[in-house]
Design a protein around this motif. Structure first.
Motif, PDB file in Angstrom:
ATOM      1  N   LEU A  45       0.732  -1.275  -0.020  1.00  0.00           N
ATOM      2  CA  LEU A  45       0.017  -0.025   0.013  1.00  0.00           C
ATOM      3  C   LEU A  45       0.856   1.231  -0.071  1.00  0.00           C
ATOM      4  O   LEU A  45       0.405   2.450  -0.664  1.00  0.00           O
ATOM      5  N   ILE A  46       1.949   1.414   0.674  1.00  0.00           N
ATOM      6  CA  ILE A  46       2.811   2.404   0.666  1.00  0.00           C
ATOM      7  C   ILE A  46       3.376   2.614  -0.764  1.00  0.00           C
ATOM      8  O   ILE A  46       3.451   3.797  -1.155  1.00  0.00           O
ATOM      9  N   VAL A  48       2.310   1.610  -3.455  1.00  0.00           N
ATOM     10  CA  VAL A  48       1.096   2.039  -4.190  1.00  0.00           C
ATOM     11  C   VAL A  48       0.680   3.734  -4.201  1.00  0.00           C
ATOM     12  O   VAL A  48       0.497   4.713  -5.085  1.00  0.00           O
ATOM     13  N   LEU A  49       0.938   3.978  -2.894  1.00  0.00           N
ATOM     14  CA  LEU A  49       0.470   5.591  -2.596  1.00  0.00           C
ATOM     15  C   LEU A  49       1.713   6.262  -3.146  1.00  0.00           C
ATOM     16  O   LEU A  49       1.287   7.685  -3.333  1.00  0.00           O
ATOM     17  N   GLN A  50       2.812   5.938  -2.933  1.00  0.00           N
ATOM     18  CA  GLN A  50       3.991   6.630  -3.648  1.00  0.00           C
ATOM     19  C   GLN A  50       4.004   6.768  -5.029  1.00  0.00           C
ATOM     20  O   GLN A  50       4.760   7.661  -5.421  1.00  0.00           O
ATOM     21  N   SER A  51       2.996   5.923  -5.790  1.00  0.00           N
ATOM     22  CA  SER A  51       2.987   6.262  -7.166  1.00  0.00           C
ATOM     23  C   SER A  51       2.084   7.528  -7.613  1.00  0.00           C
ATOM     24  O   SER A  51       2.051   7.726  -8.667  1.00  0.00           O
ATOM     25  N   ILE A  52       1.510   8.166  -6.610  1.00  0.00           N
ATOM     26  CA  ILE A  52       0.714   9.550  -6.986  1.00  0.00           C
ATOM     27  C   ILE A  52       1.611  10.370  -7.330  1.00  0.00           C
ATOM     28  O   ILE A  52       2.403  10.959  -6.522  1.00  0.00           O
ATOM     29  N   LEU A  55       2.691  13.434  -5.139  1.00  0.00           N
ATOM     30  CA  LEU A  55       3.610  13.178  -3.769  1.00  0.00           C
ATOM     31  C   LEU A  55       4.854  13.237  -3.975  1.00  0.00           C
ATOM     32  O   LEU A  55       5.693  13.527  -3.250  1.00  0.00           O
ATOM     33  N   CYS A  59       7.570   4.777  -6.724  1.00  0.00           N
ATOM     34  CA  CYS A  59       6.942   3.594  -6.393  1.00  0.00           C
ATOM     35  C   CYS A  59       8.196   2.410  -6.849  1.00  0.00           C
ATOM     36  O   CYS A  59       8.473   2.601  -7.985  1.00  0.00           O
TER      37      CYS A  59
END
Length: 90
Positions: A45-46, A48-52, A55, A59
């Motif tokens: 999850l971390i 995946v969120l870093q692929s935003i 931010l 990822c």
């Protein structure tokens, strides 16, 4: 940080190994497989969120693999210790 010299993967492994060990100690009746599953999911999850894009993070699936590897090694050690202690009990 003193661990910067060892690289990003080492820091990931150290963090997830520590969290896994603390979780196994804090919840001795919890299934180790469930602890491993949940922490591995957190690592994914971390990433995946870093692929935003907003931010400005990267990822990297290798970070998740490092996380999962550390979780697995620590929980296998905990399982082994628990098994040995259980065998010694009357």
């Amino acid at each position: 940080m003193p661990t910067d010299q060892f690289g990003d993967k080492f820091q990931h492994m150290l963090a997830f190994a520590t969290m896994s060990l603390l979780a196994a100690l804090a919840y001795p009746t919890a299934k180790l497989s469930r602890i491993g599953e949940r922490f591995s999911f957190l690592g994914a999850l971390i990433e995946v969120l870093q692929s935003i894009p907003s931010l400005h993070r990267d990822c990297d699936i290798r970070d998740w693999i490092a996380d999962t590897l550390a979780i697995t090694v620590v929980l296998l050690i905990v399982w082994s210790v628990r098994r040995q202690r259980g065998a010694r009990l009357p």
